[in-house]
Design an enzyme around this catalytic site. Structure first.
Site, PDB file in Angstrom:
ATOM      1  N   LYS A   1     -31.178 -15.159  30.623  1.00  0.00           N
ATOM      2  CA  LYS A   1     -30.452 -16.049  29.708  1.00  0.00           C
ATOM      3  C   LYS A   1     -29.955 -16.012  29.023  1.00  0.00           C
ATOM      4  CE  LYS A   1     -33.694 -19.632  32.066  1.00  0.00           C
ATOM      5  NZ  LYS A   1     -34.353 -20.998  31.851  1.00  0.00           N
ATOM      6  N   GLY A   2     -30.785 -15.023  27.918  1.00  0.00           N
ATOM      7  CA  GLY A   2     -30.449 -14.736  26.648  1.00  0.00           C
ATOM      8  C   GLY A   2     -29.087 -13.501  26.570  1.00  0.00           C
TER       9      GLY A   2
ATOM     10  N   GLU B   1     -26.586  -7.596  26.942  1.00  0.00           N
ATOM     11  CA  GLU B   1     -28.332  -8.129  26.610  1.00  0.00           C
ATOM     12  C   GLU B   1     -28.016  -8.518  25.611  1.00  0.00           C
ATOM     13  OE1 GLU B   1     -30.700  -9.428  28.054  1.00  0.00           O
ATOM     14  OE2 GLU B   1     -31.950  -8.371  28.249  1.00  0.00           O
ATOM     15  N   ASP B   2     -28.579  -9.398  25.545  1.00  0.00           N
ATOM     16  CA  ASP B   2     -29.371  -9.267  24.276  1.00  0.00           C
ATOM     17  C   ASP B   2     -29.572  -9.276  22.608  1.00  0.00           C
ATOM     18  OD1 ASP B   2     -31.584  -9.971  25.548  1.00  0.00           O
ATOM     19  OD2 ASP B   2     -31.994 -12.242  25.083  1.00  0.00           O
TER      20      ASP B   2
ATOM     21  N   ASP C   1     -35.599  -4.221  22.323  1.00  0.00           N
ATOM     22  CA  ASP C   1     -36.597  -4.446  22.809  1.00  0.00           C
ATOM     23  C   ASP C   1     -37.904  -2.847  22.688  1.00  0.00           C
ATOM     24  OD1 ASP C   1     -38.749  -5.428  20.559  1.00  0.00           O
ATOM     25  OD2 ASP C   1     -39.819  -6.751  22.379  1.00  0.00           O
TER      26      ASP C   1
ATOM     27  N   LYS D   1     -33.685  -3.510  17.858  1.00  0.00           N
ATOM     28  CA  LYS D   1     -35.478  -3.667  17.333  1.00  0.00           C
ATOM     29  C   LYS D   1     -35.924  -2.357  17.320  1.00  0.00           C
ATOM     30  CE  LYS D   1     -37.577  -7.836  18.706  1.00  0.00           C
ATOM     31  NZ  LYS D   1     -38.551  -8.345  18.175  1.00  0.00           N
TER      32      LYS D   1
ATOM     33  N   PHE E   1     -38.772 -11.141  15.101  1.00  0.00           N
ATOM     34  CA  PHE E   1     -38.569 -12.493  16.210  1.00  0.00           C
ATOM     35  C   PHE E   1     -37.925 -13.599  15.999  1.00  0.00           C
ATOM     36  CE2 PHE E   1     -39.131 -15.076  20.324  1.00  0.00           C
ATOM     37  CZ  PHE E   1     -39.264 -14.395  20.781  1.00  0.00           C
TER      38      PHE E   1
ATOM     39  N   ASP F   1     -34.210 -16.740  23.127  1.00  0.00           N
ATOM     40  CA  ASP F   1     -35.277 -18.179  22.816  1.00  0.00           C
ATOM     41  C   ASP F   1     -36.938 -17.839  21.992  1.00  0.00           C
ATOM     42  OD1 ASP F   1     -36.043 -16.705  25.360  1.00  0.00           O
ATOM     43  OD2 ASP F   1     -37.108 -18.360  25.832  1.00  0.00           O
TER      44      ASP F   1
ATOM     45  N   ARG G   1     -31.954 -21.703  22.597  1.00  0.00           N
ATOM     46  CA  ARG G   1     -30.938 -20.921  22.975  1.00  0.00           C
ATOM     47  C   ARG G   1     -29.836 -21.139  22.283  1.00  0.00           C
ATOM     48  NH1 ARG G   1     -32.599 -17.383  26.588  1.00  0.00           N
ATOM     49  NH2 ARG G   1     -34.228 -18.483  27.965  1.00  0.00           N
TER      50      ARG G   1
END
Ligand code: IMP
Ligand code: MG
Length: 177
Positions: free
Chosen positions: A42-43, A97-98, A101, A129, A150, A157, A163
């Site tokens: 959902k990001g 994509e958000d 990582d 990141k 973070f 989220d 969010r």
């Protein structure tokens, strides 16, 4: 600012400028060719909604997936919770994509979409990141490169919260430890 945050790292103006910058690069690279933008749930939804409104000739679709198995194992498996609904055979695909990582999810997603017959797969992430990376993967389009923090807001989220914040901030460590 939400009181669970330490600081804001991207406010509404900075986010909107970055989205415009990314959209200009993407539009100039695809240069009038049509492509399918795939938002990862959902990001990415808020970023995705803002970005695609600045792009030409794109169809869109969504996927939800996660990687499972030990991240140390190179042959990780992808757990698809929502599959593509468009046929991407022979199409140019842009994954949106958000955040990138460890890279485990994106590594598998890219392979999965290629295995569906896409002609090309490019990756656009709002945050990266790189210090956390476990798989050799780089995005074609990156908004902000950040340290190992973070972050939440603008789609991102912690435990399904935050969010809806219109900005992105660093979550206080005491909230998630
Ligand atoms: P990875 O690259 O496979 O490790 O997973 C990336 C996913 O982890 C992202 O799509 C996010 O859902 C989540 N994630 C990683 N870092 C953060 C963060 O700082 N805030 C919120 N979600 C994060
Ligand atoms: Mg995500």
């Amino acid at each position: 600012m939400n009181s669970d945050l330490l600081e804001i790292i991207a406010d509404e103006t900075q986010l909107s400028e970055k989205v415009n910058e990314l959209a200009e690069k993407i539009s100039s690279d695809y240069n009038g060719k049509s492509f399918v933008a795939v938002g990862i749930l959902k990001g990415s939804v808020i970023f995705f909604a803002d970005l695609i409104r600045k792009l030409d000739l794109c169809k869109f679709d969504f996927m939800a997936a996660s990687s499972y198995g030990s991240s140390a194992v190179s042959s990780g498996k992808i757990n698809i919770k929502k599959d593509l609904s468009e046929d991407v055979t022979g199409k140019d695909v842009l994954i949106v994509e958000d955040i990138l990582d460890t890279g485990n999810t994106m590594y598998l997603l890219r392979d999965y979409i290629m295995s569906k017959g896409a002609k090309s797969v490019k990756i656009c992430v709002l945050f990266d990141k790189p210090s956390r990376r476990e798989k050799s993967i780089t995005a074609d389009y990156t908004g902000f490169t950040i340290d190992d923090l973070f972050i939440v807001g603008y789609g991102l989220d912690y435990d399904e919260k935050y969010r809806n914040l219109p900005y992105v901030g660093v979550l206080k460590p005491e909230i998630y430890s």
